[in-house]
Design a protein around this motif. Structure first.
Motif, mmCIF file in Angstrom:
data_model
loop_
_atom_site.group_PDB
_atom_site.id
_atom_site.type_symbol
_atom_site.label_atom_id
_atom_site.label_comp_id
_atom_site.label_asym_id
_atom_site.label_seq_id
_atom_site.Cartn_x
_atom_site.Cartn_y
_atom_site.Cartn_z
ATOM 1 N N ASN A 72 9.159 -36.069 9.025
ATOM 2 C CA ASN A 72 9.526 -37.147 8.100
ATOM 3 C C ASN A 72 10.433 -38.142 8.819
ATOM 4 O O ASN A 72 11.585 -37.848 9.120
ATOM 5 N N GLU A 73 9.889 -39.309 9.130
ATOM 6 C CA GLU A 73 10.691 -40.322 9.808
ATOM 7 C C GLU A 73 11.213 -41.397 8.857
ATOM 8 O O GLU A 73 11.918 -42.321 9.293
ATOM 9 N N ASN A 74 10.897 -41.297 7.582
ATOM 10 C CA ASN A 74 11.292 -42.354 6.635
ATOM 11 C C ASN A 74 12.795 -42.378 6.374
ATOM 12 O O ASN A 74 13.354 -43.432 6.061
ATOM 13 N N ASP A 75 13.467 -41.223 6.482
ATOM 14 C CA ASP A 75 14.901 -41.151 6.191
ATOM 15 C C ASP A 75 15.766 -41.387 7.426
ATOM 16 O O ASP A 75 16.984 -41.235 7.358
ATOM 17 N N ILE A 76 15.157 -41.734 8.537
ATOM 18 C CA ILE A 76 15.908 -41.931 9.784
ATOM 19 C C ILE A 76 16.193 -43.413 9.952
ATOM 20 O O ILE A 76 15.265 -44.231 9.969
ATOM 21 N N ASN A 77 17.478 -43.751 10.120
ATOM 22 C CA ASN A 77 17.874 -45.149 10.274
ATOM 23 C C ASN A 77 18.082 -45.543 11.732
ATOM 24 O O ASN A 77 18.002 -46.717 12.065
ATOM 25 N N GLU A 78 18.385 -44.571 12.596
ATOM 26 C CA GLU A 78 18.632 -44.878 14.000
ATOM 27 C C GLU A 78 17.310 -45.229 14.689
ATOM 28 O O GLU A 78 16.344 -44.448 14.627
#
Length: 485
Positions: free
Chosen positions: A221-227
């Protein structure tokens, strides 16, 4: 079985960064604390010495202004008075240092203040005073002259023990509380950040183990990653896993396809030869069976040759030997040769060549360029399906000669366009219609790369044709065996 050396136990990213950050933070805070403590102590001493100086000046002014009459009566001699209480030793002396009046706490001068102290230019001094019992104590001393009508008539001396001047216990307590608070805050921040960074990396590492075990369907899940960097890592790994899954499916399918392609002619040849052996057919029919067997044998040999040639070139055992050649002349020769070879078939498309207006010579391996162009012509012919034409256009720019091969055929489906240069890949349109191994375009691209050029799909639209382009460098000194005038 190989014995691998025992690997050193690894530390988790969370523990690694948290531990090192806390150590670095503590060392930094200790250094800052020591510097701050020294600065606070020095600032406190300077502030209290300044206060002592103000007190001494105030007493000197009070003697001059409040006791003006007594000074005149006594001819300038200092009058006796009782100093107000203050947390310091206060001495009123004449010029000789004899103490006229004092208010003392603890260590004190007895009768007079030594002349070496009074004669020094420094207003503030640090001295050591010996007590009656032999003990010593360090004192800070501030002296201010008493001046009456421009006449120096005495001194006001204020002393205070060093331990009291430099006493900053409360400030040290506040400093310690502040440093501990900063350490805890810093540890909490780095723990939160490290955990936030380590969690997606742990997910990627877990997914890598799944791929290592042969399971290519991973969930990330990359949707919750901001960096940005971590997002790109997770997103790229997810795309890679999907591509590997796709390639694994293609590999399995194509392995079955290649097996089928090689098995079919063997089966045909075996059946035909068995019929001849059993004399099921005779005469002209037997000769036809033999002719079919030879064609199937030749086709199987060609597939095996393609495999061997592709593997040899991929491993660098198939050198490219370039010569300076006229590009217009080379392309015309290749097209003419292909026309002669394909002319015996039932249908042959018309090929239109648009050469360069001003011909140029470039370093090229004619045999390898011929393989690229003929493969594109064969693919175009298959796409035309009995009608249409093929156009070859040559263009020139500063660095490359660009050869466009365009047909008016069925086009390549959008779903296949990203995979056409993958080895053994055969699109849906070819899988059941055209027999082959799916090595033509990958091999052609490798040949173009070996020329320090490239082979690319320009565009392809359903029922509107396909355009490929070959880029060949105009100047390339590598592997040139002959230079023709």
């Amino acid at each position: 079985m190989l014995n691998h050396p025992k690997s050193k136990q690894k530390t988790t990213l969370l523990r690694y960064w948290t531990t090192r950050y806390v150590i670095t933070l503590c060392v930094g805070l200790v250094i800052i604390g020591i510097i701050s403590a020294l600065w606070i102590r020095q600032s406190t001493i300077e502030h209290r010495l300044h206060t002592m100086t103000i007190i001494a000046e105030e007493w000197a002014n009070r003697i001059i202004h409040n006791d003006q009459d007594q000074l005149e009566t006594r001819g300038g001699e200092l009058p006796e008075f009782q100093p107000e209480r203050f947390n310091s030793n206060i001495y009123i002396t004449n010029l000789d240092g004899r103490i006229i009046q004092q208010r003392t706490i603890g260590f004190q001068f007895v009768r007079a203040i030594p002349q070496d102290i009074l004669q020094k230019d420094n207003e503030t001094q640090k001295i050591q005073l010996s007590g009656r019992r032999g003990e010593t104590e360090t004192l800070y001393l501030v002296k201010v002259p008493v001046i009456w009508e421009t006449i120096h008539i005495g001194w006001v001396v204020v002393t205070q023990p060093e331990r009291e001047v430099a006493a900053v216990d409360q400030e040290y307590h506040l400093l310690i509380v502040m440093l501990i608070s900063l350490a805890l805050l810093g540890w909490g921040v780095i723990y939160y950040i490290s955990r936030k960074l380590s969690d997606p990396i742990k997910s990627v590492a877990s997914a890598a183990k799944q791929i290592q075990a042969g399971e290519y369907t991973v969930k990330l899940n990359e949707n919750d990653i901001n960096e940005k960097e971590v997002y790109e890592l997770v997103h790229s790994f997810k795309d890679m896993a999907g591509r590997l899954d796709q390639l694994e499916a293609i590999r399995t399918e194509l392995l079955a396809g290649v097996t089928h392609e090689l098995k079919t002619p063997v089966t045909s040849i075996s059946g035909l030869l068995q019929a001849l052996k059993d004399e099921v057919v005779t005469g002209e029919e037997a000769a036809e069976f033999l002719d079919i067997s030879l064609k199937e044998t030749n086709r199987m040999q060609m597939m095996i040759r393609d495999l061997l040639e592709f593997n040899s070139f991929a491993s660098g055992q198939f050198p490219v030997k370039k010569e300076w050649e006229s590009i217009n002349h080379v392309v015309f020769d290749i097209v003419n040769q292909w026309n002669l070879t394909e002319g015996n078939n039932n249908w042959h498309p018309r090929v239109i060549v648009n050469p360069l207006e001003n011909d140029v010579s470039i370093p090229v391996d004619i045999l390898r360029l011929q393989q690229i162009i003929i493969n594109l012509l064969n693919n175009a012919k298959q796409a035309l399906e009995g009608e249409g034409e093929i156009t070859i256009s040559l263009n020139l720019n500063q660095d490359f000669v660009v050869i466009f091969v365009e047909d008016t055929g069925a086009g390549i489906p959008q779903s296949d366009q990203e995979m056409i240069f993958e080895r053994f890949y055969r699109g849906e349109n070819k899988k059941y219609k055209v027999r082959g191994l799916g090595l033509g375009l990958p091999f052609s691209k490798m040949l173009a790369k070996a020329h320090n050029g490239d082979l690319q799909l320009v565009e392809s639209k359903p029922h509107d044709g396909t355009t490929f382009k070959i880029e060949l460098p105009r100047n390339d000194s590598g592997n040139i065996v002959e230079k023709k005038g």
